[in-house]
Scaffold this active site. Structure first.
Site, mmCIF file in Angstrom:
data_model
loop_
_atom_site.group_PDB
_atom_site.id
_atom_site.type_symbol
_atom_site.label_atom_id
_atom_site.label_comp_id
_atom_site.label_asym_id
_atom_site.label_seq_id
_atom_site.Cartn_x
_atom_site.Cartn_y
_atom_site.Cartn_z
ATOM 1 C CG ASP A 16 -1.391 1.460 -3.859
ATOM 2 O OD1 ASP A 16 -0.171 1.265 -3.948
ATOM 3 O OD2 ASP A 16 -1.802 2.176 -2.736
ATOM 4 C CG ASP A 21 -6.152 2.893 0.335
ATOM 5 O OD1 ASP A 21 -5.249 2.265 0.298
ATOM 6 O OD2 ASP A 21 -6.670 3.117 -0.565
ATOM 7 C CG ASP A 67 -1.835 1.158 1.223
ATOM 8 O OD1 ASP A 67 -1.846 2.032 0.412
ATOM 9 O OD2 ASP A 67 -2.174 1.538 2.479
ATOM 10 C CG ASP A 95 -10.390 -16.252 -13.667
ATOM 11 O OD1 ASP A 95 -9.811 -16.573 -12.721
ATOM 12 O OD2 ASP A 95 -11.924 -16.195 -13.535
ATOM 13 C CG ASN A 136 -3.053 5.396 -1.332
ATOM 14 O OD1 ASN A 136 -2.983 4.120 -0.714
ATOM 15 N ND2 ASN A 136 -4.122 5.939 -2.062
ATOM 16 C CD GLU A 152 -8.293 -20.892 -12.431
ATOM 17 O OE1 GLU A 152 -8.340 -21.123 -11.066
ATOM 18 O OE2 GLU A 152 -9.184 -20.214 -13.034
HETATM 19 C C1 GLC Z 1 -10.509 -18.273 -10.859
HETATM 20 C C2 GLC Z 1 -9.661 -17.338 -9.861
HETATM 21 C C3 GLC Z 1 -10.356 -17.044 -8.717
HETATM 22 C C4 GLC Z 1 -11.740 -16.601 -8.819
HETATM 23 C C5 GLC Z 1 -12.560 -17.568 -9.977
HETATM 24 C C6 GLC Z 1 -13.672 -16.776 -10.442
HETATM 25 O O1 GLC Z 1 -10.439 -19.556 -10.166
HETATM 26 O O2 GLC Z 1 -8.343 -17.738 -9.582
HETATM 27 O O3 GLC Z 1 -9.691 -16.501 -7.593
HETATM 28 O O4 GLC Z 1 -12.421 -16.595 -7.641
HETATM 29 O O5 GLC Z 1 -11.818 -17.732 -11.048
HETATM 30 O O6 GLC Z 1 -13.327 -15.675 -11.177
HETATM 31 CA CA CA Z 2 -3.419 2.132 -1.239
#
Ligand code: GLC
Ligand code: CA
Length: 577
Positions: A55, A51, A47, A225, A49, A279
């Site tokens: 980032d 918060d 982080d 993903d 800044n 994935e």
């Molecule tokens: C994949 C991501 C996971 C996410 C899921 C739905 O498995 O790695 O973090 O929750 O897809 O997008």
């Molecule tokens: Ca931040």
């Protein structure tokens, strides 16, 4: 496009088209085969800044740390605008940076700085679903006549009954009812993550255009993903009781998956020198070459899930015997097709911490076992992926109860397993502690100051592991015997010996229950890797080591001797034969 990169031995220059580099892929060399990739989960990295949320400027600040480790490629988990139901895996604007993470200028500064350090950046492409806050979905749900209606998957639902028995992979029905239009939309993940309808060509055009937008900014590829789930079973028939035990295999068996990936490759990827890693959730190991065989022109690599399943039965955490791990790596080491390439990973933002899972995170063994499994990670066949903090031997997080979990998946699973299926709550919680995704999502431990130096805020967005005073980057970097320095040496070794990248794989002692002993060989160059994967020491003698010279060891890290037949607990050695 980036230029003048020094990373990855510079075999394939960035900016060169894929077509021009095709001759170097095949069974040949490619930058992404030689890369060592580091995953950043931006929310928990650094982080800048105050918060409490990691980032982009925080990442920029830490680039030299990553480069010093020897990493040449970063995978950024999603940084796009998102309501954060699933920490960025629910995107509401694919072309905007999440304001909490910074601005497009911050992103461009990050890219420029990374490039100057010889680091490539790949992004997360989350296009099986969007956020329910995405304007496409807002328009889609508003009316049956909207041109966006068909961007998602809607079915009429009489009286709110789900159109079929499909479950969300996290529990509950995969359908959410919308009374306004008396219909339900499909969401394989949370209800706030509606699935896109890839059968609609307009959706595919949108995705390709998003990809080009980022590639033209100079990103070097994508981690995709749940890409296996983009093509849905056309009949939408009910699943059988057998199929319901592992619905992800049904979701990943859509008839157009490979057509869509080929189209993506032809339309977009083939025009850039980039890498892709999908994935492969719900994919059987034998089907992986369908994605990765380069002749098929789909993806470069996938994350296979066999390693993820090694200690799971459904929701239950179970013991994993070394034999299972050996089988996985032996299978990965046998070329599955004339030209396909693997990934190696033990950890990511969806998994518990590697040392707690595959090593032993108790005090006497944590460091040595983190190094032992790191040895495995960086010497197996395939491009290795390190997850932030793995290089420090960061461990699982302590959890007192359900309230300590932050992950969107937890209440959904709890509802299904405990409330509906009657699973014993204590047993479920115990497994969750060991397997939960939150283990990996606690803030990166930078130093021994308050909140591990992750943030100056009163409160970080998620709990810091209380062990940060002992386990942190500052300490590791200044201590030559640390896990960090051992990872650094392993990465350097991998770069020095191409056999560790391109060599064949041979398990030298498949039946031993505690020793993992294997070789990698490229022409006359042969590397032997010997790892004691257990908490006990014993004598281990093999003629194969008689004339071998020790390159690296996690015991006498840096001080090199080799006569020993005694293998200490979690001892790991790398030899040149
Ligand atoms: C994949 C991501 C996971 C996410 C899921 C739905 O498995 O790695 O973090 O929750 O897809 O997008
Ligand atoms: Ca931040």
């Amino acid at each position: 496009m980036l230029s003048g990169m020094a990373a990855g031995a510079g075999l394939v220059m960035i900016g060169q088209s894929r077509a021009a580099s095709a001759a170097q892929t095949g069974t040949g060399r490619a930058w992404w085969k030689e890369a060592v990739i580091y995953e950043i989960y931006p929310r928990s990295f650094k982080d800048s800044n105050g918060d409490g949320i990691g980032d982009l400027p925080g990442i920029l600040e830490k680039l030299p740390y990553i480069r010093d480790l020897g990493v040449d490629t970063i995978w950024l988990a999603p940084i796009f605008q998102s309501p954060n139901r699933d920490n960025g895996y629910d995107i509401s604007d694919y072309r905007a940076i999440m304001p909490e993470f910074g601005t497009m200028d911050d992103f461009e500064r990050l890219m420029a700085k990374a490039s100057s350090l010889g680091i490539r950046i790949i992004m997360d492409l989350v296009v099986n679903h969007t956020s329910d806050q995405h304007p496409w979905f807002q328009k889609s749900r508003a009316s049956k006549d909207s041109p966006y209606r068909d961007y998602y998957i809607w079915r009429d639902s009489a009286q709110g009954h789900p159109p079929n028995n499909w479950p969300s992979v996290w529990g509950g029905s995969a359908w959410a009812f919308e009374p306004e239009t008396a219909s339900s939309y499909l969401h394989l993940f949370s209800p706030q993550q509606p699935d896109l309808n890839w059968d609609n060509p307009a959706v595919r055009e949108e995705v390709f255009s998003i990809m080009k937008f980022w590639l033209d900014k100079g990103v070097s590829g994508f981690r995709m993903d749940v890409i296996t789930m983009i093509s849905k079973m056309p009949s939408f028939r009910d699943m059988t009781p057998e199929e319901l035990k592992a619905p992800e295999y049904v979701y990943a068996a859509g008839p157009h998956l490979h057509t869509y990936l080929r189209e993506m490759n032809d339309r977009v990827l083939s025009h850039y020198d980039v890498m892709t890693v999908g994935e492969a959730y719900g994919m059987h190991a034998q089907d992986i070459p369908l994605f990765t065989d380069s002749a098929r022109r789909e993806l470069d690599m996938v994350f296979a899930f066999d390693i993820v399943h090694v200690d799971r039965q459904g929701w239950r955490k179970v013991a994993w015997p070394l034999s299972k791990l050996k089988e996985i790596y032996a299978a990965a080491g046998r070329p599955r097709s004339p030209d396909s390439w693997n990934t190696v990973f033990l950890d990511n933002h969806d998994q518990p911490r590697a040392v707690s899972r595959f090593g032993n995170d108790s005090a006497p063994f944590r460091e040595v076992s983190a190094k032992a499994i790191g040895t495995m990670l960086l010497t197996q066949c395939g491009t290795p992926f390190i997850y932030q903090g793995e290089e420090l031997g960061m461990t699982n997080l302590p959890f007192d109860g359900l309230d300590d979990f932050e992950d969107v998946q937890v209440p959904l699973q709890w509802d299904t397993r405990v409330k509906r299926q009657g699973v014993d709550p204590d047993a479920f919680l115990e497994s969750l502690k060991g397997l939960g995704r939150d283990n990996a999502r606690s803030p990166m431990q930078w130093d021994a100051s308050r909140h591990a130096g992750f943030t100056t805020a009163e409160k970080p967005w998620y709990r810091v592991n209380p062990n940060y005073t002992e386990i942190n980057a500052q300490d590791c970097v200044s201590n030559a015997g640390s896990v960090y320095h051992y990872f650094r040496d392993l990465i350097a070794l991998r770069r020095k010996y191409p056999a560790l990248i391109y060599g064949t794989y041979q398990d030298q002692d498949p039946d031993h229950s505690a020793v993992f002993f294997y070789s990698r060989q490229l022409e006359s160059s042969k590397i032997l890797i010997l790892i004691n994967m257990s908490d006990r020491g014993f004598t281990y003698d093999t003629p194969l080591l008689a004339r071998a010279s020790l390159l690296l060891s996690n015991m006498r890290h840096r001080g090199v001797t080799q006569d020993v037949t005694w293998l200490a607990p979690w001892e790991a050695r790398v030899y040149r034969a």
